[in-house]
Design a protein around this motif. Structure first.
Motif, PDB file in Angstrom:
ATOM      1  N   GLY A 183      -7.091 -75.082  64.739  1.00  0.00           N
ATOM      2  CA  GLY A 183      -7.168 -73.790  65.021  1.00  0.00           C
ATOM      3  C   GLY A 183      -8.482 -73.011  64.863  1.00  0.00           C
ATOM      4  N   LEU A 184      -9.581 -73.638  64.677  1.00  0.00           N
ATOM      5  CA  LEU A 184     -10.668 -73.118  64.568  1.00  0.00           C
ATOM      6  C   LEU A 184     -11.340 -72.185  65.595  1.00  0.00           C
ATOM      7  CD1 LEU A 184     -13.601 -72.765  62.537  1.00  0.00           C
ATOM      8  CD2 LEU A 184     -14.172 -74.983  63.861  1.00  0.00           C
ATOM      9  N   ARG A 185     -11.776 -71.120  65.670  1.00  0.00           N
ATOM     10  CA  ARG A 185     -12.211 -70.184  66.649  1.00  0.00           C
ATOM     11  C   ARG A 185     -13.712 -69.915  66.460  1.00  0.00           C
ATOM     12  NH1 ARG A 185      -7.414 -65.972  67.713  1.00  0.00           N
ATOM     13  NH2 ARG A 185      -8.938 -65.404  69.132  1.00  0.00           N
ATOM     14  N   GLY A 186     -14.465 -69.706  67.078  1.00  0.00           N
ATOM     15  CA  GLY A 186     -15.982 -69.484  67.092  1.00  0.00           C
ATOM     16  C   GLY A 186     -16.245 -68.195  66.089  1.00  0.00           C
ATOM     17  N   ARG A 187     -16.986 -68.405  65.331  1.00  0.00           N
ATOM     18  CA  ARG A 187     -17.259 -67.725  64.282  1.00  0.00           C
ATOM     19  C   ARG A 187     -18.360 -66.555  64.516  1.00  0.00           C
ATOM     20  NH1 ARG A 187     -12.562 -68.784  62.825  1.00  0.00           N
ATOM     21  NH2 ARG A 187     -12.109 -69.973  60.886  1.00  0.00           N
ATOM     22  N   GLY A 188     -18.874 -66.727  65.738  1.00  0.00           N
ATOM     23  CA  GLY A 188     -20.084 -65.991  65.989  1.00  0.00           C
ATOM     24  C   GLY A 188     -19.538 -64.546  66.412  1.00  0.00           C
ATOM     25  N   GLY A 189     -18.436 -64.369  66.948  1.00  0.00           N
ATOM     26  CA  GLY A 189     -18.061 -63.071  67.264  1.00  0.00           C
ATOM     27  C   GLY A 189     -16.827 -62.837  68.278  1.00  0.00           C
ATOM     28  N   ALA A 190     -17.199 -63.947  69.263  1.00  0.00           N
ATOM     29  CA  ALA A 190     -16.123 -63.858  70.315  1.00  0.00           C
ATOM     30  C   ALA A 190     -14.813 -64.455  69.796  1.00  0.00           C
ATOM     31  CB  ALA A 190     -16.756 -64.735  71.639  1.00  0.00           C
ATOM     32  N   GLY A 191     -14.866 -65.519  69.002  1.00  0.00           N
ATOM     33  CA  GLY A 191     -13.645 -66.072  68.570  1.00  0.00           C
ATOM     34  C   GLY A 191     -13.005 -67.177  69.702  1.00  0.00           C
ATOM     35  N   PHE A 192     -13.863 -67.757  70.509  1.00  0.00           N
ATOM     36  CA  PHE A 192     -13.117 -68.823  71.210  1.00  0.00           C
ATOM     37  C   PHE A 192     -12.886 -69.835  70.602  1.00  0.00           C
ATOM     38  CE2 PHE A 192     -13.448 -71.850  74.915  1.00  0.00           C
ATOM     39  CZ  PHE A 192     -12.663 -71.317  75.744  1.00  0.00           C
ATOM     40  N   PRO A 193     -11.577 -70.620  71.018  1.00  0.00           N
ATOM     41  CA  PRO A 193     -11.519 -71.970  70.362  1.00  0.00           C
ATOM     42  C   PRO A 193     -12.291 -72.903  70.544  1.00  0.00           C
ATOM     43  CG  PRO A 193      -9.344 -70.847  71.484  1.00  0.00           C
ATOM     44  CD  PRO A 193     -10.698 -70.344  72.070  1.00  0.00           C
ATOM     45  N   THR A 194     -12.728 -73.404  69.305  1.00  0.00           N
ATOM     46  CA  THR A 194     -13.842 -74.495  69.302  1.00  0.00           C
ATOM     47  C   THR A 194     -13.480 -75.654  69.801  1.00  0.00           C
ATOM     48  OG1 THR A 194     -14.708 -73.533  67.077  1.00  0.00           O
ATOM     49  CG2 THR A 194     -15.666 -75.619  67.815  1.00  0.00           C
ATOM     50  N   GLY A 195     -12.372 -76.193  69.590  1.00  0.00           N
ATOM     51  CA  GLY A 195     -11.983 -77.485  70.260  1.00  0.00           C
ATOM     52  C   GLY A 195     -11.693 -77.541  71.730  1.00  0.00           C
ATOM     53  N   ILE A 196     -11.288 -76.123  72.205  1.00  0.00           N
ATOM     54  CA  ILE A 196     -11.229 -76.194  73.984  1.00  0.00           C
ATOM     55  C   ILE A 196     -12.661 -76.164  74.268  1.00  0.00           C
ATOM     56  CG2 ILE A 196     -10.856 -74.689  75.637  1.00  0.00           C
ATOM     57  CD1 ILE A 196      -8.259 -73.704  74.051  1.00  0.00           C
TER      58      ILE A 196
END
Lengths: 526, 168
Positions: free
Chosen positions: A152-165
């Motif tokens: 469930g990790l999401r981008g921590r830079g700001g946008a929160g896009f799912p990293t796995g996808i």
């Protein structure tokens, strides 16, 4: 204690250095020599309790004992009090890991930061380092991507896009070459977690990037650092060299057929280069101009090749996910915000520092239970969350849980987890003006709403502050904000209105200091 | 032009070269622009465009020490604006100006990553936290009195000390 060399930890983190950690280390070394007491000084990263820096720790059989904030003048007294065996002293805090600020945290990404010697591969391995990479080396690309997706990790830079996808897109792209780029252009005021983990646990980033590269089939990568972070850059370059020497980077990583080459590049003081496509342009040696999307960087990124672009904290969360599994990480958090985020308490706050907690914690808990209120002792009037493009929130919203969706609903953002605190002396009209001024200085200039809109916004706010046609100008400002939000190419112009609108909405009285409200709806704004 | 030779093998070499030039000379001389354009097979407009885009690159020779004062929000919340006013008055310069004795060049910066210990100032590559006006005066006096004082960490922005074995 004969035969046993006592270890003393004095951080080399920039924040600790900024309040005299080098001088404290020198004073401890000199005092020990004077008293003929052999000891070993390790320059660790920071534990994240920045309000206690320089925080000196001593290794004892019970655990590490903390003293801080220490000045060179305190050092002889610490020796007199027997601090080398954990003796009592006015600056003593007992066992570091029992300090409530630290003990209540959930340290996953920052698990090693402040504990190990950041430039010792041996220390890193002894604390679980490279276990995630070892697992990844034995897995297929799709298996690694699945673990990260499941976490469930999401981008921590700001946008929160799912990293796995994102990784899956790059993995499936066909190309002769792919890249992994780490966005370490941590330009948001109130954020320092990227800098701290690079200075305190650089191998964690190297490991995370290597896992990403193996997962997507990339052979080269870059870390894009800020020029404002010379110390972090030096540590990272050193760590990369050590990783090459030990076979964790380069050709045939640890005897396998996997290859990953990693290099550091340094920006040059342009906030916009934190936007991923501007960063890619800058890495290519060009002006940091934002690119239109599509094409997505995942398909046409650096030098036109498929590229993973992830933030430092996203990549530093990957090793523990590959070590302990996607489920372990996913079990932290709430809703669609899984895992933990290292929140950063900054500005006018008594106990500033890193608080890594699962998503779902409220601002109130962070500001009062951890932060202890303002350092000036005055009431908190506003906090800005998520950097210079984030909304200003009043105390009535401090019960909002930290979660991507809950914040987005308030035009606020979790962003990179930075929280800047202001007391009641703040003038919110000036803060709104600054948001526009910042956009004037930092816009790349590619799209009109951002390039021109920010200048017009600043001028309009100047008129409002001067008390000229306040109602009409506020209406004009609201229109301008709509245009910027809807018409800008990237978040720079698209989100600059967030702090402006929120300041007007929550603190309207600050915009009417010079002139009483007069209805001038028929008069065009000046 | 050994700086160009040292960095030519890098992809996207212009930024690393500009950093190396600025470390060596303190600024990017106008004369370097056509030279870099020729060496890297770019137009002069390309090189000029990059140099002028980034705030970090200076076009004029700076003083012996660079003072960067943070102007971003976290530092504002702790009195950075008053600190900036104090520094300008004390040094008798505006931003991007150099003191009459050539000791200091004053530059604004948006965030030094020391936001829990605001306000922050960087002198050369030394970061300072919780800088009050009085503390600034002490730091400036120390720096002026010790002209050879340099940060203990290596200058890190150029590429020269990094691992080269993998460069492409």
């Amino acid at each position: 204690m004969s035969g046993h060399l006592i270890t003393v930890f004095v951080p080399r983190d920039s924040a600790a250095l900024s309040v005299g950690a080098d001088a404290v280390a020198a004073a401890i070394r000199a005092e020990a020599a004077k008293r003929d007491l052999p000891l070993r000084i390790v320059r660790n990263g920071s534990r994240g309790m920045l309000y206690l820096e320089p925080l000196v720790e001593v290794e004892t059989p019970e655990g590490r004992v903390a003293y801080g904030p220490v000045t060179p003048a305190d050092v002889p007294g610490l020796f007199d009090a027997g601090f080398l065996t954990g003796g009592d002293h006015a600056l003593g805090h007992g066992l570091t890991e029992e300090i409530p600020y630290f003990k209540k945290q959930e340290r996953l990404t920052f698990a090693r930061c402040g504990i190990i010697d950041p430039l010792s591969v041996e220390d890193y391995r002894a604390h679980g380092g490279f276990r995630g990479l070892e697992n990844a080396l034995a897995m297929s690309q799709a298996e690694i991507v699945k673990v990260v997706t499941d976490s469930g990790l999401r981008g921590r830079g700001g946008a929160g896009f799912p990293t796995g996808i994102k990784w899956n897109t790059v993995m499936q792209a066909k190309a002769d070459e792919k890249f992994v780029c780490c966005n370490a252009d941590e330009g948001d005021s109130g954020t320092f977690a990227d800098r701290m983990i690079i200075e305190g646990d650089p191998f964690c980033l190297i490991e995370g990037m290597t896992i990403a590269a193996i997962a997507v089939g990339a052979t080269s990568g870059y870390v894009y650092m800020r020029s404002e972070y010379p110390h972090a850059t030096a540590i990272l370059r050193h760590a990369i060299k050590l990783a090459y020497d030990e076979g964790w980077l380069g050709d045939n990583i640890h005897g396998t057929d996997r290859t990953f080459h990693l290099d550091v590049r340094v920006g040059a003081g342009a906030y916009i280069c934190g936007e991923e496509t501007a960063m890619l342009e800058s890495l290519e040696g060009k002006r940091g101009m934002v690119r239109a999307k599509p094409p997505l960087p995942a398909l046409e990124g650096l030098f036109g090749k498929p590229t993973v672009v992830n933030n430092v904290l996203s990549l530093c969360s990957v090793p523990i996910i590959l070590d302990k599994g996607g489920e372990y990480y996913r079990d932290f958090g709430v809703g669609r915000s899984r895992g933990t985020l290292p929140f950063q308490l900054a500005g006018n706050i008594k106990n500033g520092g890193i608080v890594e907690k699962a998503f779902g914690i409220t601002l109130h808990e962070l500001l009062y239970e951890y932060g202890g209120g303002t350092i000036t002792g005055r009431p908190i009037r506003a906090v800005q969350v998520g950097g210079p493009l984030g909304a200003y929130l009043p105390p009535s919203q401090f019960d909002l849980p930290k979660d991507y969706e809950a914040f987005a609903a308030q035009e606020a953002m979790v962003g990179h987890g930075g929280i800047v605190v202001f007391d009641d002396s703040v003038d919110m009209a000036q803060q709104a003006r600054f948001a526009m001024e910042f956009c004037v200085a930092e816009s790349c200039g590619k799209c009109t709403p951002c390039r021109i809109g920010s200048t017009r916004g600043m001028e309009t706010l100047d008129k409002i502050i001067a008390g000229k046609n306040v109602d009409a100008n506020l209406e004009l400002l609201a229109d301008l904000c709509d245009v910027m939000v809807d018409g800008s190419l990237c978040a720079m112009g698209g989100m600059t209105p967030y702090p402006v609108r929120s300041a007007v909405k929550h603190f309207p009285e600050d915009f009417r200091k010079k002139a009483p409200a007069v209805r001038v709806t028929h008069i065009a704004a000046e | 032009m050994t700086i160009v030779e040292d960095n030519r093998h890098l992809r996207g070499a212009l930024l690393p070269i500009l950093h190396a030039l600025q470390e060596e000379f303190g600024y990017i001389d106008e004369q370097a622009i056509p030279l870099l354009a020729t060496e890297l097979n770019l137009s002069r407009a390309d090189v000029h465009g990059v140099v002028s885009f980034y705030h970090e690159f200076r076009r004029e020779k700076p003083g012996r020490h660079i003072i960067k004062v943070c102007r971003a929000e976290a530092c504002q919340s702790m009195g950075a604006n008053a600190l900036v006013d104090h520094i300008k008055k004390r040094l008798q310069v505006d931003f991007h100006g150099t003191t009459a004795d050539g000791a200091f060049t004053l530059e604004p910066v948006f965030c030094l990553g020391n936001c829990a210990l605001s306000p922050a100032v960087m002198i050369d590559e030394n970061l300072h936290g919780r800088v009050s006006p009085d503390r600034f005066d002490e730091l400036a006096a120390e720096t002026r009195a010790n002209p050879t004082a340099h940060n203990q960490i290596p200058r890190a922005l150029s590429h020269k000390d990094s691992h080269k074995g993998h460069a492409q």
